[in-house]
Structures are given as structure tokens and as C-alpha cells.
Scaffold this motif. Structure first.
Motif, PDB file in Angstrom:
ATOM      1  N   THR A   1       0.832  -1.204   0.000  1.00 50.80           N
ATOM      2  CA  THR A   1       0.000   0.000   0.000  1.00 50.80           C
ATOM      3  C   THR A   1       0.866   1.252   0.000  1.00 50.80           C
ATOM      4  O   THR A   1       1.962   1.273   0.563  1.00 50.80           O
ATOM      5  CB  THR A   1      -0.927   0.041   1.226  1.00 50.80           C
ATOM      6  N   ASN A   2       0.334   2.287  -0.633  1.00 47.56           N
ATOM      7  CA  ASN A   2       0.972   3.603  -0.573  1.00 47.56           C
ATOM      8  C   ASN A   2       0.626   4.315   0.736  1.00 47.56           C
ATOM      9  O   ASN A   2       1.490   4.909   1.373  1.00 47.56           O
ATOM     10  CB  ASN A   2       0.505   4.462  -1.748  1.00 47.56           C
TER      11      ASN A   2
ATOM     12  N   ALA B   1      -3.649  10.613   6.619  1.00 49.15           N
ATOM     13  CA  ALA B   1      -2.938   9.561   5.895  1.00 49.15           C
ATOM     14  C   ALA B   1      -1.850   8.922   6.753  1.00 49.15           C
ATOM     15  O   ALA B   1      -1.084   9.616   7.442  1.00 49.15           O
ATOM     16  CB  ALA B   1      -2.324  10.105   4.614  1.00 49.15           C
ATOM     17  N   ARG B   2      -1.799   7.590   6.700  1.00 49.94           N
ATOM     18  CA  ARG B   2      -0.701   6.807   7.268  1.00 49.94           C
ATOM     19  C   ARG B   2       0.008   6.143   6.095  1.00 49.94           C
ATOM     20  O   ARG B   2      -0.606   5.374   5.356  1.00 49.94           O
ATOM     21  CB  ARG B   2      -1.218   5.734   8.219  1.00 49.94           C
TER      22      ARG B   2
ATOM     23  N   ALA C   1       4.706   7.588  -1.129  1.00 48.19           N
ATOM     24  CA  ALA C   1       3.965   8.683  -0.499  1.00 48.19           C
ATOM     25  C   ALA C   1       3.668   9.793  -1.495  1.00 48.19           C
ATOM     26  O   ALA C   1       2.817  10.649  -1.238  1.00 48.19           O
ATOM     27  CB  ALA C   1       4.747   9.231   0.687  1.00 48.19           C
ATOM     28  N   ARG C   2       4.347   9.776  -2.651  1.00 49.37           N
ATOM     29  CA  ARG C   2       4.092  10.807  -3.663  1.00 49.37           C
ATOM     30  C   ARG C   2       2.676  10.724  -4.219  1.00 49.37           C
ATOM     31  O   ARG C   2       2.177  11.684  -4.813  1.00 49.37           O
ATOM     32  CB  ARG C   2       5.087  10.659  -4.812  1.00 49.37           C
TER      33      ARG C   2
ATOM     34  N   ALA D   1      -0.180  16.638   3.996  1.00 52.51           N
ATOM     35  CA  ALA D   1       0.969  15.834   4.410  1.00 52.51           C
ATOM     36  C   ALA D   1       0.504  14.639   5.235  1.00 52.51           C
ATOM     37  O   ALA D   1      -0.445  14.751   6.024  1.00 52.51           O
ATOM     38  CB  ALA D   1       1.928  16.697   5.222  1.00 52.51           C
ATOM     39  N   PRO D   2       1.157  13.487   5.077  1.00 54.56           N
ATOM     40  CA  PRO D   2       0.764  12.320   5.886  1.00 54.56           C
ATOM     41  C   PRO D   2       1.031  12.574   7.365  1.00 54.56           C
ATOM     42  O   PRO D   2       1.971  13.297   7.729  1.00 54.56           O
ATOM     43  CB  PRO D   2       1.651  11.200   5.341  1.00 54.56           C
TER      44      PRO D   2
END
Length: 472
Positions: A226-227, A248-249, A255-256, A264-265
Motif C-alpha cells: 500500500t501507498n 494519511a498513514r 507517499a508521492r 501531508a501524511p
């Protein structure tokens, strides 16, 4: 969401006696126990992803149309000519009906453009004036004759049906146009993102929340990368969804690919990419697993009002709650796949359903959300349905809401690649005694910790037939 093999299905009933029951009676009348290999037939849409998709699965090119011939390795393991069937079961666990697919009573092909789909994640919408069950589905196929096969990454159904003994009728779905349900969380179509899959849903203060994952690539069966995972929210009963910024995790993908509206994560948390939600005591509990089907379960909680604030989440460390997810303790050991968690009024305990490492659908019990969780009770054995996966508790089950004994849940199968409604009679589950806090375990009743025998071996559940699913 697949990761192995899908699809097909029959017409089972509406408010008339189910052909499943008729098939069971007929089989028993002639004394036949049919344990047959699956009937060969085409899956809803063999090649996947479709033309114009993002690719990255298996080794074949993108093909369209169910008659296409793969040029190399099939795009997914289900593209092998195998078909699905309806398991006719008698005893502890039975099949109620096929919920989705060309011949399901819900007419999902005609109404929603859905010939193949999976998961069926269930939660209540919390609307007192219009109570409904929300049902989130994974990768979805439509008309296999069209370029692209009407592939959508996820779908949402809504149902107000409380009479589950003869099936679950779907009211409606968010629509792209007449006859075609829309993807509520569209994939980016960028290289490095294969699809976007829901993993859990919950309602808080009238808002619907989905935890979902961005899949970077499929690996061996049961393994994927997973991204990131993140929350999305809907304020209009699931009609439209917006990613929640800051939730986001990141996983081990890129992560892009986190979209700009997610910001931002919050953190990197590879062990928290898939989820199950439980509302209890003013908190939302989130049961977390890594991507794939072999991870252990850790546990977070957050006050309901703070569900969007990732800094407000606490993690169970085995002795108490702390902010660092890296210190989270295992509450259910590997191998856990696609779990769901609920309170059961029947048992007076929390219950979780998931697919274990033997590919059985199992249930555990606990007095508190963090456990200790009991040993496993097998609700459905891989010996009876070897292609099963996913087990999502229906919140309106009599065993959940009242002291009734019937527990309903959704199940998918690789070869049918559609969703079934199943039922287990909890009267037939052995009683478990939770040890007291001062009980010495070496002399305690072991009914809490032991795994009970496979009902396929004991005869508590019997497979009496496998009904081939007619062609559409």
C-alpha cells in the motif's frame, strides 16, 4: 478488492422460499452429499485491470472483454476459467443468499452495472428518521462486453432491510448515471496506484467515515503493498465523499501518490493500513492490520468527536493506552484477514470475525475491546468453501441487537467474485467461560483460550451441495 480469484452467482429469492433451502432438501432426500469441484465457467470479467487501467497486477497486459485471451500470465489468479458456486450448507452456518451479481435477487447488473464485486463492509448510518445499513464494496466489474469492463475501484450500497432471514434487499447506491453505480473513492490513474479499497466504515455525529487504502501493487496471493491509508468523510448519507486532510498513514509504497487534498501524511504506519471500527463508550476503536492477510491486530482508540484528529489517537500497549503506535501490543495474533468487530447482546461480549491463516472464517469473543480475546470458533471452514474471504458482521443481526441467536455476516469468494449473506446460529457455538482476574490459569477452565474443533470435521456444519451459478 480481490487478490486471488473471482466470480458468478444465481437467483436465490426475495420474500419466497429460498432455492438454497429447496436444494438442501432435495439433496438430503436422495441422501447425496455432493462435495464437487467448482463448475467451469467464465468469471464476470476475466482480464483485469481493464483497458485503460493502471496495470501492475500479475504479468499480463490490460485486456478487455471476457472472451479476450491473456498474452502471458493472467492479470489476476481468478482469470483461469474457474467459476463460482453457491455452497448449500446445513447446520451451524448456512448460506442465506447471493447479494450481488447477474442472477442475485438485488439485480445488481441491471440496477447498478455490477456483475462482480467483493467485501461488503457493513455499518449503520446512525439516522434515526431513515436508518440504513451502509455496505462498502471493493473492486467492481460491470458489462464485460465493453472496453474497460466498467471497472470501478469501490461502490457503496444502502439497505433498510431488517428481515435478513430471507435475504438483504439493497435500496440504492450513489450513481454515476442511470444503471451505473459510481466509484465513491476514485483511484488516481497514476502509475504506482492500482486501486483504492475501503477497509472499514463508521458513523459519528451524522457523518459517515471510511478508512481506505491505496494499493500500490499485488504480490503473491494474500500479499500486497500500500501507498497509504486515510479517512474519507460523507455528510450526505454516503452520496459524496471527501478525503479528510491530515489522516494519511503511509505504507511501503510511494507517499508521492497521496493526493493534495489529503495534505501531508500524519505518520508512517505500515502495521495500520487496514482497519475495523467499533463504537463503544464514547470512543471509536480502530483495529489495525498491515496490508495483506497474514498480519497481527493492534488497537487504537479516539474520542468520537476527535476521529479526524490523528494526534488524539491512543494505542493499547498491553497495560494501558499511549500515543506512540510503535509501542502498540498485539491483541489478536497472526494471521488475521479483513476483520470486523461488534458488540453481541446475545453473548454479552464483543465479537470479532475474520479469516484466519487456515482460510476459515472464525469468531473470537472478549469482555473488553482490548481483550483478552478468546480462542477461535470456526463459523465456516475452508474445507467447505476453500475460496472464501472477508467476514463482515451485519449490525442488525438478532445476535448483535438482541438476545436472538442468529448472527448474519457477508462473505466473498474468489471464484464467484461476489458477496454472499451468511448466517450462524450462536446457539450451536460452545460456551466459553472468561477466567476471573485472580484465576490461576494452570487450574482454570480452558474453555476461554482453546480453539474449538472444525465443524466440517465434527459434522456441526455439512456441505450438502454446490450449486453452479447460472450464466448471466
Amino acid at each position: 478488492m480481490s487478490r486471488n480469484t473471482p466470480r458468478r452467482r444465481p437467483r436465490l429469492s426475495r420474500r419466497t422460499p429460498s432455492p438454497l433451502a429447496a436444494g438442501t432438501v432435495a439433496a438430503l432426500a436422495i441422501g447425496a452429499l455432493s462435495v464437487l469441484s467448482p463448475v467451469a465457467a467464465a468469471a464476470p470479467c476475466d482480464p483485469w485491470p481493464p483497458a485503460g487501467g493502471t496495470g501492475g497486477i500479475g504479468g499480463s497486459g490490460s485486456l478487455s472483454g471476457s472472451a479476450a485471451t491473456p498474452v502471458a500470465t493472467p492479470a489476476t489468479p481468478w482469470a483461469n476459467g474457474a467459476s463460482g458456486y453457491i455452497p448449500v450448507l446445513q447446520g451451524r452456518t448456512t448460506t442465506v443468499e447471493l447479494l450481488t451479481g447477474p442472477t442475485s435477487p438485488n439485480r445488481t447488473v441491471e440496477r447498478f452495472g455490477i456483475s462482480g464485486t467483493d467485501l461488503g463492509i457493513l455499518w449503520e448510518n446512525g439516522n434515526a428518521s431513515n436508518p440504513q445499513i451502509m455496505m462498502a464494496l471493493g473492486d467492481t466489474m460491470g458489462d464485460c462486453r465493453l472496453p474497460g469492463t466498467q471497472w470501478r475501484s469501490n461502490i457503496l450500497f444502502r439497505s433498510s432491510d431488517r428481515t435478513l432471514s430471507n435475504g438483504m434487499r439493497i435500496d440504492d447506491a450513489p450513481m454515476e448515471r442511470a444503471g451505473l453505480a459510481k466509484s465513491i473513492l476514485p483511484r488516481s490513474n497514476l502509475p504506482g496506484e492500482v486501486t483504492v479499497i475501503p477497509t472499514a466504515g463508521v458513523e459519528v455525529d451524522g457523518t459517515q467515515y471510511l478508512r481506505y487504502m491505496s494499493v500500490a501493487s499485488w504480490g503473491d496471493p494474500g500479499e500486497w503493498v500500500t501507498n497509504y491509508s486515510a479517512l474519507a468523510a460523507s455528510g450526505d448519507n454516503g452520496e459524496n465523499w471527501t478525503p479528510v486532510a491530515g489522516t494519511a498513514r503511509t505504507g511501503t509504497g510511494s507517499a508521492r501518490l497521496i493526493p493534495a487534498n489529503l495534505g501531508a501524511p500524519f505518520t508512517t504506519h505500515t502495521a495500520g493500513q487496514m482497519s475495523a471500527f467499533l463504537k463503544h463508550g464514547g470512543f471509536v476503536y480502530e483495529y489495525l492490520t498491515p496490508p495483506g492477510r497474514s498480519g497481527a491486530v493492534t488497537l487504537a482508540r479516539v474520542p468520537e468527536r476527535s476521529i479526524r484528529d490523528m494526534s488524539a489517537y491512543e494505542f493499547w500497549n498491553g497495560a494501558g493506552w499511549g500515543r506512540d503506535h510503535r509501542s502498540a501490543a498485539t491483541v489478536i495474533p497472526p494471521r488475521v484477514s479483513e476483520l470486523s468487530v461488534s458488540w453481541s447482546a446475545r453473548l454479552g461480549r464483543f465479537i470479532t470475525l475474520y479469516t484466519n491463516g487456515n482460510n476459515d472464517i472464525v469468531m473470537r469473543q472478549a469482555a473488553t475491546p482490548e481483550g483478552p480475546w478468546s480462542g477461535e470458533d470456526i463459523l465456516l471452514s475452508y474445507r467447505h468453501v476453500p475460496t472464501l474471504y472477508g467476514a463482515f458482521i451485519h449490525p442488525w443481526s438478532p445476535a448483535v441487537e438482541t438476545v436472538g441467536s442468529d448472527l448474519y455476516f457477508t462473505m466473498s469468494t474468489w471464484d464467484a467474485y461476489n458477496v454472499f449473506l451468511m448466517k450462524t446460529d450462536l446457539n450451536q457455538i460452545p460456551a466459553r467461560t472468561l477466567p476471573g482476574a485472580t484465576t490461576r490459569m494452570r487450574v482454570a477452565d480452558d474453555s476461554w483460550t482453546r480453539d474449538t474443533p472444525d465443524p466440517a470435521e465434527t459434522g456441526e456444519t455439512v456441505l450438502v451441495d454446490r450449486l453452479p451459478i447460472p450464466r448471466a
